[in-house]
Design an enzyme around this catalytic site. Structure first.
Site, PDB file in Angstrom:
ATOM      1  N   PHE A  89       0.829  -1.202  -0.079  1.00 61.51           N
ATOM      2  CA  PHE A  89      -0.011   0.210  -0.205  1.00 61.51           C
ATOM      3  C   PHE A  89       1.059   1.283  -0.036  1.00 61.51           C
ATOM      4  O   PHE A  89       1.916   1.216   0.598  1.00 61.51           O
ATOM      5  CB  PHE A  89      -0.892   0.003   1.204  1.00 61.51           C
ATOM      6  CG  PHE A  89      -1.903   1.167   1.150  1.00 61.51           C
ATOM      7  CD1 PHE A  89      -2.731   1.125   0.122  1.00 61.51           C
ATOM      8  CD2 PHE A  89      -1.812   2.309   2.253  1.00 61.51           C
ATOM      9  CE1 PHE A  89      -3.660   2.074   0.275  1.00 61.51           C
ATOM     10  CE2 PHE A  89      -2.900   3.178   2.453  1.00 61.51           C
ATOM     11  CZ  PHE A  89      -3.755   3.303   1.480  1.00 61.51           C
ATOM     12  N   ASP A 160       6.377  -2.419   8.931  1.00 62.59           N
ATOM     13  CA  ASP A 160       5.008  -2.128   8.396  1.00 62.59           C
ATOM     14  C   ASP A 160       4.271  -3.435   8.897  1.00 62.59           C
ATOM     15  O   ASP A 160       3.964  -4.296   8.047  1.00 62.59           O
ATOM     16  CB  ASP A 160       5.050  -1.896   6.927  1.00 62.59           C
ATOM     17  CG  ASP A 160       3.532  -1.012   6.858  1.00 62.59           C
ATOM     18  OD1 ASP A 160       2.533  -1.460   7.447  1.00 62.59           O
ATOM     19  OD2 ASP A 160       3.405  -0.599   5.704  1.00 62.59           O
ATOM     20  N   HIS A 163      -0.808  -5.132   8.509  1.00 66.89           N
ATOM     21  CA  HIS A 163      -1.601  -6.434   8.172  1.00 66.89           C
ATOM     22  C   HIS A 163      -1.364  -7.341   9.531  1.00 66.89           C
ATOM     23  O   HIS A 163      -1.997  -8.447   9.163  1.00 66.89           O
ATOM     24  CB  HIS A 163      -1.204  -7.002   6.953  1.00 66.89           C
ATOM     25  CG  HIS A 163      -1.209  -6.086   5.783  1.00 66.89           C
ATOM     26  ND1 HIS A 163      -0.902  -6.342   4.378  1.00 66.89           N
ATOM     27  CD2 HIS A 163      -1.899  -4.840   5.876  1.00 66.89           C
ATOM     28  CE1 HIS A 163      -1.145  -5.206   3.740  1.00 66.89           C
ATOM     29  NE2 HIS A 163      -1.566  -4.443   4.267  1.00 66.89           N
ATOM     30  N   GLN A 186      -7.478   1.273  10.910  1.00 67.62           N
ATOM     31  CA  GLN A 186      -8.252   1.758   9.859  1.00 67.62           C
ATOM     32  C   GLN A 186      -9.338   0.955   9.769  1.00 67.62           C
ATOM     33  O   GLN A 186      -9.227  -0.392   9.952  1.00 67.62           O
ATOM     34  CB  GLN A 186      -7.510   2.110   8.336  1.00 67.62           C
ATOM     35  CG  GLN A 186      -8.158   2.311   7.137  1.00 67.62           C
ATOM     36  CD  GLN A 186      -8.565   1.144   6.577  1.00 67.62           C
ATOM     37  OE1 GLN A 186      -7.982   0.178   6.541  1.00 67.62           O
ATOM     38  NE2 GLN A 186      -9.437   1.083   5.762  1.00 67.62           N
ATOM     39  N   LYS A 189      -8.874  -2.747   8.799  1.00 67.27           N
ATOM     40  CA  LYS A 189      -7.996  -3.376   9.326  1.00 67.27           C
ATOM     41  C   LYS A 189      -8.265  -4.575  10.300  1.00 67.27           C
ATOM     42  O   LYS A 189      -9.477  -4.626  10.812  1.00 67.27           O
ATOM     43  CB  LYS A 189      -6.901  -2.530  10.003  1.00 67.27           C
ATOM     44  CG  LYS A 189      -6.154  -1.780   8.839  1.00 67.27           C
ATOM     45  CD  LYS A 189      -5.196  -2.654   7.971  1.00 67.27           C
ATOM     46  CE  LYS A 189      -4.900  -1.935   6.664  1.00 67.27           C
ATOM     47  NZ  LYS A 189      -4.285  -0.747   6.521  1.00 67.27           N
ATOM     48  N   ARG A 218       6.427  18.580  22.276  1.00 71.16           N
ATOM     49  CA  ARG A 218       6.110  19.213  23.792  1.00 71.16           C
ATOM     50  C   ARG A 218       6.624  18.147  24.661  1.00 71.16           C
ATOM     51  O   ARG A 218       6.059  17.051  24.473  1.00 71.16           O
ATOM     52  CB  ARG A 218       4.870  19.531  23.649  1.00 71.16           C
ATOM     53  CG  ARG A 218       4.408  20.471  24.731  1.00 71.16           C
ATOM     54  CD  ARG A 218       3.104  20.943  24.733  1.00 71.16           C
ATOM     55  NE  ARG A 218       2.984  21.904  25.735  1.00 71.16           N
ATOM     56  CZ  ARG A 218       1.991  22.773  25.889  1.00 71.16           C
ATOM     57  NH1 ARG A 218       0.922  22.366  25.230  1.00 71.16           N
ATOM     58  NH2 ARG A 218       1.785  23.800  26.715  1.00 71.16           N
ATOM     59  N   TYR A 225       5.034  25.976  27.121  1.00 67.96           N
ATOM     60  CA  TYR A 225       5.344  25.725  25.408  1.00 67.96           C
ATOM     61  C   TYR A 225       6.872  25.785  25.050  1.00 67.96           C
ATOM     62  O   TYR A 225       7.185  26.196  24.174  1.00 67.96           O
ATOM     63  CB  TYR A 225       4.563  27.193  24.992  1.00 67.96           C
ATOM     64  CG  TYR A 225       3.175  27.172  25.247  1.00 67.96           C
ATOM     65  CD1 TYR A 225       2.314  26.347  24.367  1.00 67.96           C
ATOM     66  CD2 TYR A 225       2.678  27.869  26.207  1.00 67.96           C
ATOM     67  CE1 TYR A 225       0.790  26.046  24.803  1.00 67.96           C
ATOM     68  CE2 TYR A 225       1.233  27.908  26.646  1.00 67.96           C
ATOM     69  CZ  TYR A 225       0.505  26.982  25.793  1.00 67.96           C
ATOM     70  OH  TYR A 225      -1.063  26.887  25.928  1.00 67.96           O
ATOM     71  N   ARG A 235      -1.778  12.575  18.113  1.00 67.41           N
ATOM     72  CA  ARG A 235      -2.379  11.946  19.118  1.00 67.41           C
ATOM     73  C   ARG A 235      -3.646  11.165  18.732  1.00 67.41           C
ATOM     74  O   ARG A 235      -4.686  11.699  18.309  1.00 67.41           O
ATOM     75  CB  ARG A 235      -2.294  12.887  20.457  1.00 67.41           C
ATOM     76  CG  ARG A 235      -1.255  13.524  21.041  1.00 67.41           C
ATOM     77  CD  ARG A 235      -1.481  14.539  22.423  1.00 67.41           C
ATOM     78  NE  ARG A 235      -2.444  15.419  21.735  1.00 67.41           N
ATOM     79  CZ  ARG A 235      -2.210  16.755  21.660  1.00 67.41           C
ATOM     80  NH1 ARG A 235      -0.940  17.171  21.404  1.00 67.41           N
ATOM     81  NH2 ARG A 235      -3.082  17.535  21.192  1.00 67.41           N
TER      82      ARG A 235
HETATM   83  C1  LIG Z   1      -3.375   0.397   5.868  1.00 59.21           C
HETATM   84  C2  LIG Z   1      -2.082   0.137   5.590  1.00 59.21           C
HETATM   85  C3  LIG Z   1      -1.325   1.500   5.746  1.00 59.21           C
HETATM   86  C4  LIG Z   1      -1.716   2.678   6.372  1.00 59.21           C
HETATM   87  O1  LIG Z   1      -2.831   2.759   7.303  1.00 59.21           O
HETATM   88  P1  LIG Z   1      -3.766   3.663   7.476  1.00 59.21           P
HETATM   89  O2  LIG Z   1      -4.328   3.588   8.897  1.00 59.21           O
HETATM   90  O3  LIG Z   1      -4.810   3.721   6.406  1.00 59.21           O
HETATM   91  O4  LIG Z   1      -3.062   5.201   7.350  1.00 59.21           O
HETATM   92  C5  LIG Z   1       0.272   1.346   5.813  1.00 59.21           C
HETATM   93  N1  LIG Z   1       0.751   0.367   5.411  1.00 59.21           N
HETATM   94  C6  LIG Z   1       0.163  -0.801   4.778  1.00 59.21           C
HETATM   95  C7  LIG Z   1       0.868  -2.072   4.333  1.00 59.21           C
HETATM   96  C8  LIG Z   1      -1.373  -0.721   4.886  1.00 59.21           C
HETATM   97  O5  LIG Z   1      -2.227  -1.757   4.361  1.00 59.21           O
END
Ligand SMILES: *Cc1c(COP(=O)(O)O)cnc(C)c1O
Length: 387
Positions: A89, A160, A163, A186, A189, A218, A225, A235
């Protein structure tokens, strides 16, 4: 006249119940809806870290931001290079490019669709600041070879793990593999609050740097500040965390079902001429199965699109696979290697083929009954099989 096929029906996604409802009310009734005032984000971070055998978790706004923040914490600077799989992605490469770095796509394995470690090694230069394996569809990349590459080259890894909630590599969860891991929550997911993300750290110092940067640079407790570093507001809010605590509690049971169903379905798909399911790796001894993926070797992109439509017409939630990141306009806006697209394509023959021939099915299908796996395979054979 063409046959009419009854539409298959699978469980919906996302799944939720009284636990999510109770969590939302709990967050609401705190009267403070951000993490600095409430306790849901703190609690979720502890639970998510513990679940993945990581020292620290930092909850953030989404998975793309999780990658961006993690890369920055690992020292990715403008002009440096981040090695990414070409087939993923777009967030994987976009996160690096947003930091002003160059995303360097390398090829993937044609069977597992995970980063080709030899190709990653060959792409390392004096400017390389991170290597980003993606655990495609939940199948953990070769973390033995990648950890060795990282140790030998001195280049940090960022997993990453968008998944890979709950995935294991030789008995170890992704938070216990010696590198930082980024997740997404997301809507589609494996656990979700509509949007959301998290970064797992094994190192207290990196985690603290991440915390400061995710809150506009911060320092904790600052009231004057005195912003210490650059950063942004990444956040997570209290409502999302409350929902995610409930979602985490559902994960193990769902993974067990998906693992059993994929075993059945992949065996059946493997028996269809012209269909090749994503390969496994015995060292990944727990795969949460974010997608059920397969290839249709030799099909054109157009024919693949027709097949995906035909599957959807039968109620099967099927989608075309990712496009090699360098096959998008976005990739070339900034932070692309100084090479023509043809050269990247020449270096990434597997990502090229996958761009045309890969199909994925939504993981909610793997929460269906075992009998439905036979229906799915029959439909795939009917629509996509050769002869
Ligand atoms: C979904 C996804 C992301 C990004 O996640 P979001 O929460 O949609 O920003 C990053 N890397 C991979 C491989 C993904 O499938």
């Amino acid at each position: 006249m063409s046959e009419v096929h009854p539409k298959l029906e699978f469980p919906v996604w996302p799944q939720y119940g009284d636990e999510e409802r109770a969590g939302l009310h709990r967050a609401l009734d705190q009267g403070q809806w951000w993490r600095m005032g409430g306790s849901e984000v703190d609690a979720f971070e502890r639970e998510f870290a513990a679940y993945h055998d990581a020292e620290h978790a930092l909850a953030v706004t989404n998975g793309t931001h999780a990658l961006e923040l993690a890369l920055q914490v690992l020292g990715v600077t403008p002009g440096s290079e981040v090695v990414v799989p070409a087939f993923t992605f777009i967030s994987s490469s976009q996160a690096a490019q947003r930091l002003g770095a160059v995303a360097v796509p390398v090829d993937v394995d044609p069977g597992t669709y995970n980063i080709d470690v030899a190709a990653a090694a060959a792409a390392i230069t004096s400017k390389t600041s991170a290597i980003m394996p993606v655990h495609m569809a939940g199948l953990v990349a070769d973390m033995d070879a990648l950890a060795k590459l990282s140790a030998d080259s001195g280049v940090p890894l960022l997993q990453d793990a968008a998944h890979a909630h709950g995935a294991r590599w030789r008995g170890r969860k992704v938070g216990d593999l010696g590198s930082v891991a980024a997740f997404s929550f997301q809507n589609g997911k494996l656990m979700t609050a509509g949007e959301g993300g998290a970064v797992l750290f094994g190192d207290a110092e990196l985690y603290e740097t991440g915390f400061v940067r995710h809150s506009c640079g911060r320092p904790r407790g600052d009231r004057g500040y005195f912003h210490r570093t650059s950063g942004s507001n990444f956040r997570m809010n209290e409502f999302s965390a409350a929902v995610l605590r409930a979602q985490l509690a559902r994960l193990d049971e769902q993974i067990a079902v998906r693992e059993q169903r994929w075993q059945v379905l992949s065996g059946l798909l493997d028996g269809i001429d012209g269909v090749v399911p994503q390969a496994g790796d015995d060292r990944c001894d727990r795969n949460p199965h974010y997608m059920a993926m397969f290839r249709l070797p030799g099909v054109t992109e157009e024919r693949r699109g027709e097949i995906v439509e035909a599957l959807n017409a039968r109620g099967i939630p099927a989608f075309v696979g990712f496009r090699a990141v360098y096959r998008t306009d976005a990739f070339w806006e900034s932070g692309a290697p100084d090479l023509p697209v043809e050269e990247l394509a020449r270096r990434c023959p597997n990502a090229e083929a996958l761009t045309a021939d890969c199909v994925w099915l939504h993981h909610r299908l793997l929460l269906g009954t075992e009998a439905q796996m036979y229906d799915v395979a029959a439909a795939v054979a009917d629509v996509a099989g050769r002869g």
